[in-house]
Scaffold this motif. Structure first.
Motif, PDB file in Angstrom:
ATOM      1  N   PRO A 291       0.648  -1.368  -0.092  1.00 51.05           N
ATOM      2  CA  PRO A 291      -0.465  -0.298  -0.213  1.00 51.05           C
ATOM      3  C   PRO A 291       0.441   1.011   0.385  1.00 51.05           C
ATOM      4  N   ARG A 292       0.296   1.749  -0.430  1.00 49.63           N
ATOM      5  CA  ARG A 292       0.551   3.666  -0.198  1.00 49.63           C
ATOM      6  C   ARG A 292       1.364   4.027   1.053  1.00 49.63           C
ATOM      7  N   ALA A 293       2.668   4.649   1.667  1.00 49.91           N
ATOM      8  CA  ALA A 293       2.151   5.013   2.741  1.00 49.91           C
ATOM      9  C   ALA A 293       1.633   6.324   3.085  1.00 49.91           C
ATOM     10  N   ARG A 294       1.398   6.368   4.417  1.00 47.82           N
ATOM     11  CA  ARG A 294       0.698   7.403   5.000  1.00 47.82           C
ATOM     12  C   ARG A 294       1.159   8.595   5.414  1.00 47.82           C
ATOM     13  N   GLY A 295       0.539   9.719   5.167  1.00 45.32           N
ATOM     14  CA  GLY A 295       1.440  11.184   5.312  1.00 45.32           C
ATOM     15  C   GLY A 295       1.883  11.794   4.008  1.00 45.32           C
TER      16      GLY A 295
ATOM     17  N   LEU B 290       7.100   5.960 -12.241  1.00 42.26           N
ATOM     18  CA  LEU B 290       7.941   4.880 -11.455  1.00 42.26           C
ATOM     19  C   LEU B 290       9.177   5.488 -11.232  1.00 42.26           C
ATOM     20  N   THR B 291       9.919   6.505 -11.526  1.00 39.50           N
ATOM     21  CA  THR B 291      11.071   6.739 -11.152  1.00 39.50           C
ATOM     22  C   THR B 291      10.972   8.552 -10.139  1.00 39.50           C
ATOM     23  N   LYS B 292      10.119   9.007  -9.677  1.00 44.26           N
ATOM     24  CA  LYS B 292       9.565  10.180  -8.348  1.00 44.26           C
ATOM     25  C   LYS B 292       8.843   9.964  -7.976  1.00 44.26           C
ATOM     26  N   VAL B 293       7.385   9.085  -8.234  1.00 45.07           N
ATOM     27  CA  VAL B 293       6.449   9.330  -8.046  1.00 45.07           C
ATOM     28  C   VAL B 293       6.152   7.688  -6.876  1.00 45.07           C
ATOM     29  N   ILE B 294       6.281   7.320  -7.264  1.00 47.84           N
ATOM     30  CA  ILE B 294       6.589   6.212  -7.024  1.00 47.84           C
ATOM     31  C   ILE B 294       7.352   5.123  -5.477  1.00 47.84           C
ATOM     32  N   PRO B 295       8.344   5.846  -5.637  1.00 46.73           N
ATOM     33  CA  PRO B 295       9.464   5.695  -4.833  1.00 46.73           C
ATOM     34  C   PRO B 295       9.603   6.438  -4.219  1.00 46.73           C
TER      35      PRO B 295
ATOM     36  N   GLU C 134      17.389   2.067  -9.645  1.00 43.29           N
ATOM     37  CA  GLU C 134      18.629   3.010  -8.739  1.00 43.29           C
ATOM     38  C   GLU C 134      17.170   3.931  -8.155  1.00 43.29           C
ATOM     39  N   ALA C 135      16.558   4.526  -8.220  1.00 43.83           N
ATOM     40  CA  ALA C 135      15.438   5.702  -7.847  1.00 43.83           C
ATOM     41  C   ALA C 135      15.245   4.377  -5.918  1.00 43.83           C
ATOM     42  N   LEU C 136      14.435   3.353  -6.342  1.00 43.93           N
ATOM     43  CA  LEU C 136      13.719   2.586  -5.303  1.00 43.93           C
ATOM     44  C   LEU C 136      15.409   2.444  -4.106  1.00 43.93           C
ATOM     45  N   ASP C 137      17.037   2.716  -4.542  1.00 47.92           N
ATOM     46  CA  ASP C 137      17.903   2.001  -3.346  1.00 47.92           C
ATOM     47  C   ASP C 137      17.959   4.175  -3.734  1.00 47.92           C
TER      48      ASP C 137
ATOM     49  N   ARG D 196      12.236   9.420  -1.274  1.00 48.50           N
ATOM     50  CA  ARG D 196      11.743   8.692  -1.041  1.00 48.50           C
ATOM     51  C   ARG D 196      11.237   9.351   0.162  1.00 48.50           C
ATOM     52  N   SER D 197      10.254   8.833   0.308  1.00 49.13           N
ATOM     53  CA  SER D 197       9.305  10.086   2.169  1.00 49.13           C
ATOM     54  C   SER D 197       9.636   9.222   3.216  1.00 49.13           C
ATOM     55  N   PHE D 198       9.830  10.282   4.300  1.00 53.27           N
ATOM     56  CA  PHE D 198       9.929   9.544   5.515  1.00 53.27           C
ATOM     57  C   PHE D 198       9.366   8.329   6.029  1.00 53.27           C
TER      58      PHE D 198
END
Length: 224
Positions: free
Chosen positions: A3-7, A78-83, A136-139, A144-146
């Protein structure tokens, strides 16, 4: 895909209901098409991955048409929003591009590929060019957010973020970490040798327990 992270804030508007129904109908069509193309495929899992992508494409990129895919929107999603917004394991990230490639094939095969999209013959090149960028974005913790840093560590170590009791126990473990370890985890999503290793089987707590300081099971917000 978890799921999407809350916050983070979710946008809403009068067209949301119609957009959601349109996405749901299209995914039903996709699932039926996919089951006919490859009966052994995990259609439900693929549809879940695509559902999250389409929601974020609409909410975060103001691109509500699930049939319209430009190169810029695809890469940004894929590389900015989802991570930043989605809790992912490495295998989840690796599954996004094949799922999207199959979805593109469905749209083209069913005559629903939008004229505003990239040329159909360009989709293979674009998706292939994004394979490394996705990992690369995942790592990259800076993308990523807090919340996705903190919760992503738990997911990688067996946390089910849909289990409220498990989630409560995870944040009890997190808030009990030494200050330096909490900072490292929230900044990087990594913790090589925590003073107390996280164990999802034994570390379960009750929502809104004293370790939360009244925050509930959402845990710390991205503004903390």
């Amino acid at each position: 895909m978890t799921p999407r992270a809350r916050g983070s804030s979710d946008r809403s508007g009068p067209s949301d209901g119609a957009d959601e129904r349109s996405r749901a109908r299209l995914l039903e069509e996709y699932s039926a098409w996919r089951a006919g193309q490859e009966p052994q495929a995990d259609v439900e899992d693929e549809a879940d991955i695509l559902r999250v992508m389409l929601e974020l494409k609409s909410d975060e990129l103001a691109s509500p048409d699930p049939r319209e895919w430009t190169e810029a929107v695809t890469g940004t999603l894929l590389t900015k929003v989802i991570p930043r917004r989605v809790l992912q394991r490495r295998q989840d990230a690796m599954g996004m591009i094949p799922a999207l490639a199959t979805f593109f094939e469905f749209l083209q095969d069913s005559g629903q590929w939008s004229e505003a999209s990239m040329p159909p013959e360009e989709t293979g090149r674009v998706l292939t060019s994004l394979e490394f960028a996705v990992l690369e974005a995942l790592d990259d913790p800076s993308r990523r957010s807090f919340s996705t840093n903190v919760l992503g560590y738990g997911v990688e170590h067996g946390l089910d973020p849909t289990d409220e009791e498990a989630l409560a126990g995870y944040f009890e473990w997190y808030t009990a970490l030494p200050h330096a370890e909490r900072i490292l985890l929230s900044d990087t999503g990594r913790l090589e040798e925590p003073e107390v290793p996280y164990d999802p089987e034994t570390m379960r707590g009750m929502p809104n327990g004293p370790a939360f300081g009244g925050q509930g099971i959402d845990g710390p917000s991205d503004e903390d």
